[in-house]
Design an enzyme around this catalytic site. Sequence first.
Site, mmCIF file in Angstrom:
data_model
loop_
_atom_site.group_PDB
_atom_site.id
_atom_site.type_symbol
_atom_site.label_atom_id
_atom_site.label_comp_id
_atom_site.label_asym_id
_atom_site.label_seq_id
_atom_site.Cartn_x
_atom_site.Cartn_y
_atom_site.Cartn_z
ATOM 1 C CE LYS A 244 117.504 64.952 113.625
ATOM 2 N NZ LYS A 244 116.083 65.110 113.996
ATOM 3 N N GLY A 297 111.635 61.783 105.276
ATOM 4 C CA GLY A 297 111.705 63.224 105.473
ATOM 5 C C GLY A 297 111.746 63.960 104.150
ATOM 6 C CB SER A 298 112.663 67.415 103.364
ATOM 7 O OG SER A 298 114.010 67.602 103.777
ATOM 8 C CB VAL A 299 113.640 66.124 98.258
ATOM 9 C CG1 VAL A 299 114.721 66.070 97.182
ATOM 10 C CG2 VAL A 299 112.461 65.253 97.847
ATOM 11 C CD GLU A 325 107.649 58.304 102.039
ATOM 12 O OE1 GLU A 325 107.463 59.376 101.407
ATOM 13 O OE2 GLU A 325 107.118 58.040 103.124
ATOM 14 C CB CYS A 359 104.294 60.582 102.557
ATOM 15 S SG CYS A 359 105.297 60.710 104.036
#
Length: 574
Positions: A244, A297-299, A325, A359
Amino acid sequence: MISATQVLLKADIVKAVSQIAKRAIASVVPKTDLEVSEFQVVNEPILGYMPGSQERTALEASLAKYSGECEDIPIVIGGKEYRTDNVQYQVMPHDHSKKIAKFYWATPELVHKGITTAMAAKADWERVPIDEKVQMFLKVSDQMADIYRADLNATTMLGQGKTIIQAEIDAACEMIDFFRFNCFFAKELLKYQPISEDPATTLNLLRYRALEGFIASVTPFNFTAIAGNLAYTPCVMGNVTLWKPSDTAILSNYLIYKIFRDAGFPDGVVNFLPSDGPVFGKTVTAHQDLAAISFTGSVPTFQWLWKAVGENLQNYSGFPKLIGECGGKNYHFVHPTAEVKSVVASTIRSAFEYQGQKCSACSRVYVPESLWGEIKEGLIETQKSLKVGSATDADTFMSAVIDRKAFDRISGYIEHAKSSPNCTIVAGGGYDDSVGYFIEPTIVQTTTPTDRIFQEEIFGPLVTVYVYPDKDCMSTLEAVISHSPFALTGALYCHDQDFADKAAVKLRGTCGNFYVNDKSTGSVVGQQPFGGARLSGTNDKAGGPHYMLKWASPQAVKQTFVPLHQVGYPYMQQ
């Protein structure tokens, strides 16, 4: 340059097996599970792109080609193209009126089809000897370094807003390094074989299988290299993936897919599935054959995926791995003995290169009162010199942030800084989305490290400085870990050996990548394996030797050549 000439064989094992074969069956582990062509690796050189250079000319041609068209990008499953009614577009961040890619979101049914197709392809892909897989990856790496280099950089610049140097170190160098070094690390894994005290009697071998199922690779916009790594590296070990890609990195990511396809990569091993996040996430986490999720990506998204896996544990054929991560709130801690010019230059680069969307970008700085006047002056003067503009202009230092959502989030923090009694805008603070999603490189000073601007991930060109009393240097350093839930990267600027030694101990838990007198960004594959813990992720160190084990299921094989005829033990007969 990599050479693949000498074949690495376990000579002693092979010799033992050939001797055994004269009087018993030979080892059931084929040589192709234990051998790979020998080669060495070095990091891909960063090209200079000086005016008139070959690489600059090629890049300019690629930029012209891709900026003048809107490429139609399909969903690809098993080599077959699919299109849905859910049409999306990727635009240039620095000129959002220009569409560069038209693509389609996959339906749940197509995601299911991707899983079925991948699992069918897996049977044949696993049987391909690892040496052949490695050779294919090395071939692709060489092509990326040569004929595809300009296109990879151009699509990354136009679609993701990277300048020439930022695209070069990412889409070219880092991605090439990921594939070459990961193949090298896979080769090195095979060099260890278990102890066989007497191979003529008992032979012990270790081989690496693919994971039992498919891998869902969810990749970010900010590094083309990370997208390629997450989607393709697991395949070295025989895995298959559902990829994706990020909506805002579609153009460069589809180019990666085409490069592998045209190099002869089998259909169905990697399936290209642009999707709405929840649609993809719900479908893959509900499937019994999910073997792993590879994520950057995001938390909140990673937490959602982890929770979804937990809620489906009873439905899986095994226990899926989660490798993720999630960014950070990265710091520069400045000691009173630090060199001011180095602190200024390093902080500007770390905070503002690629618009602070790495990041590892520096987002908080601790500065002693005794140095703040000098450092502040240096930061302000340097900030004034930075050109913010089109990613394609050679003299641009930073361009636009990735999209509307990022623009609104980052500008919201700037407005917070303007209105908060704890904060002062030191430099920058402007933003304009009339043409592109442009935000000025912004420096904020806060009177307290507990202000949200100093603790929350912003992911944009905004860095906040907290000025501490010199006498509180050690206590401030000890509090660094409590100022943010993240632990990705951090840097110490110091020329006092005793303090540096103590700080290195105190800061152990604050980051996965720790720098001394160097900026918090710029990890290089094979040199600084990358990753952090706490809310920054699972710290699996992409770019290091341990990473390949995440994608392998080892099997220990013991084969005995002297038959057992007795049930009892000698002492029982006394």
